[in-house]
Design a protein around this motif. Structure first.
Motif, mmCIF file in Angstrom:
data_model
loop_
_atom_site.group_PDB
_atom_site.id
_atom_site.type_symbol
_atom_site.label_atom_id
_atom_site.label_comp_id
_atom_site.label_asym_id
_atom_site.label_seq_id
_atom_site.Cartn_x
_atom_site.Cartn_y
_atom_site.Cartn_z
ATOM 1 N N HIS A 290 8.316 76.633 7.326
ATOM 2 C CA HIS A 290 8.281 77.878 6.554
ATOM 3 C C HIS A 290 8.845 77.626 5.151
ATOM 4 N N PRO A 291 8.138 78.048 4.098
ATOM 5 C CA PRO A 291 8.592 77.748 2.726
ATOM 6 C C PRO A 291 9.880 78.462 2.324
ATOM 7 N N ASP A 292 10.214 79.566 2.984
ATOM 8 C CA ASP A 292 11.397 80.332 2.589
ATOM 9 C C ASP A 292 12.620 80.028 3.450
ATOM 10 N N VAL A 293 12.481 79.082 4.373
ATOM 11 C CA VAL A 293 13.619 78.663 5.199
ATOM 12 C C VAL A 293 14.207 77.391 4.602
ATOM 13 N N LEU A 294 15.512 77.397 4.361
ATOM 14 C CA LEU A 294 16.170 76.249 3.735
ATOM 15 C C LEU A 294 16.184 75.055 4.690
ATOM 16 N N LYS A 295 16.004 73.881 4.108
ATOM 17 C CA LYS A 295 16.053 72.652 4.899
ATOM 18 C C LYS A 295 17.474 72.117 5.041
ATOM 19 N N ASP A 296 18.385 72.608 4.180
ATOM 20 C CA ASP A 296 19.791 72.217 4.255
ATOM 21 C C ASP A 296 20.653 73.469 4.088
ATOM 22 N N PRO A 297 21.324 73.904 5.143
ATOM 23 C CA PRO A 297 21.392 73.300 6.478
ATOM 24 C C PRO A 297 20.085 73.467 7.243
ATOM 25 N N ALA A 298 19.793 72.485 8.053
ATOM 26 C CA ALA A 298 18.533 72.477 8.796
ATOM 27 C C ALA A 298 18.553 73.541 9.884
ATOM 28 N N PRO A 299 17.422 74.223 10.119
ATOM 29 C CA PRO A 299 17.361 75.200 11.212
ATOM 30 C C PRO A 299 17.503 74.512 12.570
ATOM 31 N N ALA A 300 18.061 75.242 13.519
ATOM 32 C CA ALA A 300 18.295 74.670 14.849
ATOM 33 C C ALA A 300 18.123 75.759 15.893
ATOM 34 N N VAL A 301 17.814 75.337 17.114
ATOM 35 C CA VAL A 301 17.608 76.250 18.242
ATOM 36 C C VAL A 301 18.673 75.972 19.289
ATOM 37 N N PHE A 302 19.264 77.057 19.835
ATOM 38 C CA PHE A 302 20.346 76.940 20.811
ATOM 39 C C PHE A 302 20.023 77.786 22.041
ATOM 40 N N LEU A 303 20.473 77.307 23.179
ATOM 41 C CA LEU A 303 20.417 78.094 24.409
ATOM 42 C C LEU A 303 21.691 78.931 24.459
ATOM 43 N N VAL A 304 21.530 80.237 24.301
ATOM 44 C CA VAL A 304 22.703 81.089 24.131
ATOM 45 C C VAL A 304 23.049 81.905 25.375
ATOM 46 N N LEU A 311 15.692 82.614 30.099
ATOM 47 C CA LEU A 311 16.629 81.753 29.386
ATOM 48 C C LEU A 311 16.555 82.147 27.913
ATOM 49 N N ASN A 312 17.673 82.539 27.339
ATOM 50 C CA ASN A 312 17.687 83.105 25.989
ATOM 51 C C ASN A 312 17.919 82.003 24.958
ATOM 52 N N LEU A 313 16.931 81.803 24.080
ATOM 53 C CA LEU A 313 17.004 80.829 22.999
ATOM 54 C C LEU A 313 17.203 81.546 21.666
ATOM 55 N N LEU A 314 18.000 80.945 20.781
ATOM 56 C CA LEU A 314 18.282 81.536 19.467
ATOM 57 C C LEU A 314 17.962 80.522 18.377
ATOM 58 N N LEU A 315 17.037 80.904 17.484
ATOM 59 C CA LEU A 315 16.705 80.075 16.320
ATOM 60 C C LEU A 315 17.577 80.517 15.154
ATOM 61 N N ASN A 316 18.376 79.587 14.622
ATOM 62 C CA ASN A 316 19.251 79.857 13.482
ATOM 63 C C ASN A 316 18.756 79.103 12.259
ATOM 64 N N GLY A 317 18.755 79.783 11.123
ATOM 65 C CA GLY A 317 18.384 79.145 9.864
ATOM 66 C C GLY A 317 18.908 79.971 8.697
ATOM 67 N N ARG A 318 18.569 79.560 7.506
ATOM 68 C CA ARG A 318 19.010 80.275 6.307
ATOM 69 C C ARG A 318 17.860 80.383 5.323
ATOM 70 N N THR A 319 17.882 81.511 4.593
ATOM 71 C CA THR A 319 16.929 81.716 3.505
ATOM 72 C C THR A 319 17.695 81.998 2.221
ATOM 73 N N ASN A 320 17.068 81.672 1.101
ATOM 74 C CA ASN A 320 17.755 81.751 -0.191
ATOM 75 C C ASN A 320 17.906 83.163 -0.712
ATOM 76 N N ASP A 321 17.155 84.101 -0.169
ATOM 77 C CA ASP A 321 17.145 85.467 -0.690
ATOM 78 C C ASP A 321 17.275 86.443 0.470
ATOM 79 N N TYR A 322 18.314 87.266 0.421
ATOM 80 C CA TYR A 322 18.527 88.216 1.522
ATOM 81 C C TYR A 322 17.392 89.229 1.632
ATOM 82 N N ARG A 323 16.629 89.419 0.555
ATOM 83 C CA ARG A 323 15.517 90.373 0.597
ATOM 84 C C ARG A 323 14.369 89.874 1.476
ATOM 85 N N LEU A 324 14.336 88.573 1.756
ATOM 86 C CA LEU A 324 13.253 87.993 2.552
ATOM 87 C C LEU A 324 13.600 87.878 4.029
ATOM 88 N N LYS A 325 14.798 88.302 4.418
ATOM 89 C CA LYS A 325 15.279 88.099 5.786
ATOM 90 C C LYS A 325 14.302 88.665 6.824
#
Length: 364
Positions: A290-304, A311-325
């Motif tokens: 995804h072009p709007d997801v930052l590569k650093d820190p890299a997105p990761a998936v966790f079993l939460v 089984l509940n999985l959570l994808l965590n990542g960051r974007t540069n603009d809160y308006r795009l969340k």
């Protein structure tokens, strides 16, 4: 003044001539001062590092001649009043009226110059601080400070004028103090909101344009920070008007400060027995592409968690603009859903199995 009332060429100067000399002499002195400031003064202040003195000189130079004219008129009227005889009571009375008008004009001109100088000085100081601290100029605090300074200068000018006309200034100050106390008691909430507005403008927990979460739970973008209240536009395009006193007492969340980066979170449930590594790989792949997801820190998936049905999985990542969340999260959910369908990875939903058994003594 008596030096002007001497013999010049064997003739004694009349009071009118003396008054005219005072008026034109003071006016000429003002023009000369203006010329000196425009030439020598500008050359001297051009050598300084700060440009505040340039601004002040610019304000004073444009008004110095009018100050000289009003001052000359006042000196001329005072000279005429002093030399008018006791028999000219009516003349002295009218001269007194004229002196009063001229004095008021003189104080008004000086007050106007001081207000301009104070406004320019405050703005220059705030702009310099903003440049040094790499922050934006607080456009809400500047009008408030200018308004307070203007009111103080106006009150001082009013007291000077009243004192000139023989009014008891001390009683006026006492009256203002008592009146201010009465107003403060009658408008406690309004004053508390005004103090809250001043605290917000100085402490700056949020700025115009920031996205914040109010203590009551609403989320919106700050449109205006006023003296009494703050206006916030929510996602339904409704304007929330919140008193400043409540904002400084409660707990706020600012999504825009200190940086506009924000976390994106996509939670997905997969069926027990599903290939977890394959599911995590698919979710991570879409996030990385995804072009709007930052590569650093890299997105990761966790079993939460282990749910009742999934089984509940959570994808965590960051974007540069809160308006795009929300847009980014929506896109990732759609991609993950269609990819799981294609890979036969089941996204379960809650199910209940009900067993019916007959009563223990029911006839067969």
């Amino acid at each position: 003044m008596e030096a002007l009332q001497t013999y010049i060429g064997g003739m004694r100067l009349s009071p009118v001539v003396t008054a005219l000399l005072l008026f034109f002499g003071t006016a000429a002195l003002g023009w000369i001062t203006q010329w000196v400031l425009n030439t020598l003064g500008r050359r001297l202040i051009a050598k300084t590092r700060s440009d505040l003195d340039d601004i002040i000189v610019e304000i004073v130079v444009d008004r110095i001649k009018w100050i000289a004219v009003v001052a000359g008129a006042y000196l001329a009227s005072e000279e005429l009043a002093l030399t008018a005889g006791a028999a000219n009571a009516a003349v002295r009375q009218w001269l007194g009226y004229g002196q009063g008008v001229i004095f008021v004009c003189f104080v008004a001109v000086i007050a106007a110059v001081l207000i301009r100088v104070a406004d320019s000085s405050v703005k220059h100081t705030m702009e310099s601080h903003a440049r040094k601290s790499s922050q934006k100029l607080n456009e809400a605090l500047l009008p408030l400070l200018n308004r307070v300074i203007n009111i103080l200068i106006f009150l001082i000018a009013l007291i000077i004028i009243l004192h000139h006309f023989g009014q008891d200034v001390s009683s006026l100050v006492v009256s203002l103090g008592v009146g201010s106390l009465a107003i403060a008691l009658a408008a406690q909430e309004t004053i508390a909101n005004m103090i809250g507005g001043f605290v917000i403008m100085t402490d700056r927990p949020f700025r115009v344009g920031d996205r914040i979460k109010l203590p009551s739970g609403e989320i919106g973008d700050v449109q205006e920070i006023g003296i009494r209240s703050t206006k916030i536009l929510d996602f339904d395009n409704n304007l929330i008007v919140s008193p400043n006193a409540e904002l400084i007492k409660g707990r706020l969340v600012n999504y825009s400060y200190p940086v506009e980066q924000i976390r994106i979170a996509v939670e997905v449930g997969v069926a027990y027995g599903a290939d977890l590594q394959r599911a995590k790989s698919i979710m991570t792949k879409f996030a990385m592409e995804h072009p709007d997801v930052l590569k650093d820190p890299a997105p990761a998936v966790f079993l939460v968690g282990f749910g009742d049905s999934s089984l509940n999985l959570l994808l965590n990542g960051r974007t540069n603009d809160y308006r795009l969340k929300f847009l980014v999260e929506t896109t990732l959910r759609e991609q993950i859903y269609y990819a799981f369908l294609k890979e036969d990875i089941e996204i379960p939903f809650p199910q209940r199995v009900v067993h019916l058994s007959p009563p223990p003594h029911a006839p067969h």
